[in-house]
Design an enzyme around this catalytic site. Structure first.
Site, PDB file in Angstrom:
ATOM      1  N   VAL A 114     -17.778   3.825 -21.618  1.00 43.05           N
ATOM      2  CA  VAL A 114     -19.203   4.064 -21.824  1.00 43.05           C
ATOM      3  C   VAL A 114     -19.554   5.549 -21.864  1.00 43.05           C
ATOM      4  O   VAL A 114     -20.736   5.909 -21.842  1.00 43.05           O
ATOM      5  CB  VAL A 114     -20.057   3.352 -20.742  1.00 43.05           C
ATOM      6  CG1 VAL A 114     -19.923   1.848 -20.866  1.00 43.05           C
ATOM      7  CG2 VAL A 114     -19.698   3.835 -19.343  1.00 43.05           C
ATOM      8  N   ALA A 154     -25.464  16.266 -13.581  1.00 45.70           N
ATOM      9  CA  ALA A 154     -25.601  15.031 -14.357  1.00 45.70           C
ATOM     10  C   ALA A 154     -26.241  13.932 -13.525  1.00 45.70           C
ATOM     11  O   ALA A 154     -27.103  13.180 -14.013  1.00 45.70           O
ATOM     12  CB  ALA A 154     -24.233  14.586 -14.868  1.00 45.70           C
ATOM     13  N   LYS A 155     -25.852  13.824 -12.264  1.00 46.76           N
ATOM     14  CA  LYS A 155     -26.432  12.796 -11.406  1.00 46.76           C
ATOM     15  C   LYS A 155     -27.883  13.103 -11.046  1.00 46.76           C
ATOM     16  O   LYS A 155     -28.696  12.186 -10.868  1.00 46.76           O
ATOM     17  CB  LYS A 155     -25.584  12.628 -10.143  1.00 46.76           C
ATOM     18  CG  LYS A 155     -24.245  11.934 -10.378  1.00 46.76           C
ATOM     19  CD  LYS A 155     -24.437  10.515 -10.889  1.00 46.76           C
ATOM     20  CE  LYS A 155     -23.139   9.715 -10.851  1.00 46.76           C
ATOM     21  NZ  LYS A 155     -23.331   8.321 -11.341  1.00 46.76           N
ATOM     22  N   TYR A 160     -21.009  17.614 -12.176  1.00 46.98           N
ATOM     23  CA  TYR A 160     -21.246  16.235 -11.742  1.00 46.98           C
ATOM     24  C   TYR A 160     -22.611  16.111 -11.064  1.00 46.98           C
ATOM     25  O   TYR A 160     -23.398  15.204 -11.356  1.00 46.98           O
ATOM     26  CB  TYR A 160     -20.129  15.824 -10.790  1.00 46.98           C
ATOM     27  CG  TYR A 160     -20.285  14.461 -10.163  1.00 46.98           C
ATOM     28  CD1 TYR A 160     -20.100  13.304 -10.911  1.00 46.98           C
ATOM     29  CD2 TYR A 160     -20.586  14.330  -8.806  1.00 46.98           C
ATOM     30  CE1 TYR A 160     -20.223  12.056 -10.328  1.00 46.98           C
ATOM     31  CE2 TYR A 160     -20.700  13.095  -8.212  1.00 46.98           C
ATOM     32  CZ  TYR A 160     -20.514  11.947  -8.983  1.00 46.98           C
ATOM     33  OH  TYR A 160     -20.646  10.708  -8.402  1.00 46.98           O
ATOM     34  N   GLY A 196     -18.709   0.550 -14.671  1.00 54.29           N
ATOM     35  CA  GLY A 196     -17.803   1.095 -13.666  1.00 54.29           C
ATOM     36  C   GLY A 196     -17.515   0.125 -12.548  1.00 54.29           C
ATOM     37  O   GLY A 196     -17.448   0.517 -11.377  1.00 54.29           O
ATOM     38  N   THR A 201      -8.504  -3.144 -12.381  1.00 56.75           N
ATOM     39  CA  THR A 201      -7.638  -2.822 -11.250  1.00 56.75           C
ATOM     40  C   THR A 201      -7.503  -4.051 -10.357  1.00 56.75           C
ATOM     41  O   THR A 201      -8.145  -5.078 -10.590  1.00 56.75           O
ATOM     42  CB  THR A 201      -8.211  -1.663 -10.408  1.00 56.75           C
ATOM     43  OG1 THR A 201      -9.335  -2.151  -9.647  1.00 56.75           O
ATOM     44  CG2 THR A 201      -8.653  -0.502 -11.285  1.00 56.75           C
ATOM     45  N   SER A 230     -14.778  -1.750 -11.827  1.00 54.49           N
ATOM     46  CA  SER A 230     -13.393  -2.165 -11.589  1.00 54.49           C
ATOM     47  C   SER A 230     -12.866  -1.804 -10.212  1.00 54.49           C
ATOM     48  O   SER A 230     -11.845  -2.329  -9.773  1.00 54.49           O
ATOM     49  CB  SER A 230     -12.475  -1.538 -12.651  1.00 54.49           C
ATOM     50  OG  SER A 230     -12.446  -0.126 -12.516  1.00 54.49           O
TER      51      SER A 230
END
Length: 259
Positions: free
Chosen positions: A64, A161-162, A158, A22, A50, A24
């Site tokens: 991923v 998951a974190k 979210y 992650g 980006t 970018s």
């Protein structure tokens, strides 16, 4: 406003081979740049590059969120670097559901777990033989979120998951400590990034308040800059933190209710 007190030591990460997911934009791009500034060789990945993507890193386009995507990236990263000394599991994203937990579709729970949690488990597992070969002093840093500390209904998938990512990191730290491999977690608070700003705007619109109101409660008086997080990551990955493992460093300006 973020203040830079000293320039990074350009030799701090010399000869270190660093993998960042992650990378970018936002926090990921700041982490990549911080390691580049410290003299590291860096490979990063994201679905698309980006304008923020640091030019000095090797960018490998990929996804991923799937096991196949992780394995392909791991192979390409090792081909590029010849090994790995530091893994930064930063990939993450989710969509806010203003209807609360019950409005989050089952597939988005799965998507959140795949991208925000299992991507780190899979990538670290794929690179672990190379990390063991690098030996004592190598490190894994997982990027969690304040949503894991104060989960709210619209982002429960979210946050869950974190939170799982932080628990995984703690367990992995104990397992790898005898090999001298350190595993830590960084938990950012309200940081100004394109993805987080979009989520905050959605919430601000629903509440009928300006965007600035969503970060007004930070005790240190400002929302975070991605470089605030990058500095914490650099510390944890460096020899300065050689006696730190299993820790979760909260970088939030004092906002989150942690002990």
């Amino acid at each position: 406003m973020f203040r830079t007190s000293t320039a990074p030591d350009p030799s701090e990460f010399a000869r270190k081979r660093v993998v960042v997911t992650g990378g970018s934009r936002g926090i990921g791009a700041a982490i990549v740049q911080r390691f580049l500034d410290g003299g590291a060789s860096v490979v990063t990945t994201a679905r698309t590059a980006t304008d923020e993507s640091p030019a000095g890193a090797t960018f490998i386009q990929g996804d991923v969120s799937s096991n196949d995507g992780v394995q392909a990236f791991a192979t390409a990263a090792l081909d590029s670097l010849g090994g790995v000394d530091v893994i930064i599991n930063n990939a993450g994203a989710a969509r806010a559901h203003l209807g609360g937990i019950g409005s989050i579709p089952d597939e988005e729970w799965i998507d959140a777990l795949n991208l925000n949690y299992l991507s780190a488990v899979r990538l670290t597992g794929a690179l672990l033989p190379a990390l063991r070969a690098a030996g004592a002093g190598s490190a894994v840093v997982n990027i969690s979120s304040g949503a894991a500390v104060t989960p709210q209904g619209p982002m429960a998938h979210y946050g869950a998951a974190k939170a799982a990512l932080a628990a995984y990191g703690k367990a992995l730290a104990s397992e790898l400590a005898p090999a001298g491999i350190r595993v830590t977690t960084v938990t950012p608070g309200n940081v100004l990034t394109p993805g987080a700003d979009a989520l905050r705007q959605t919430i601000a619109d629903a509440m009928g308040v300006p965007l600035e109101a969503t970060t007004a409660g930070v005790p240190l008086g400002r929302p975070g800059d991605p470089r605030d997080v990058a500095e914490a990551v650099a510390y944890l990955a460096s020899d300065r933190a050689q006696w730190v493992t299993g820790a979760n460093l909260v970088v939030d300006g004092g906002e989150l209710p942690t002990f």
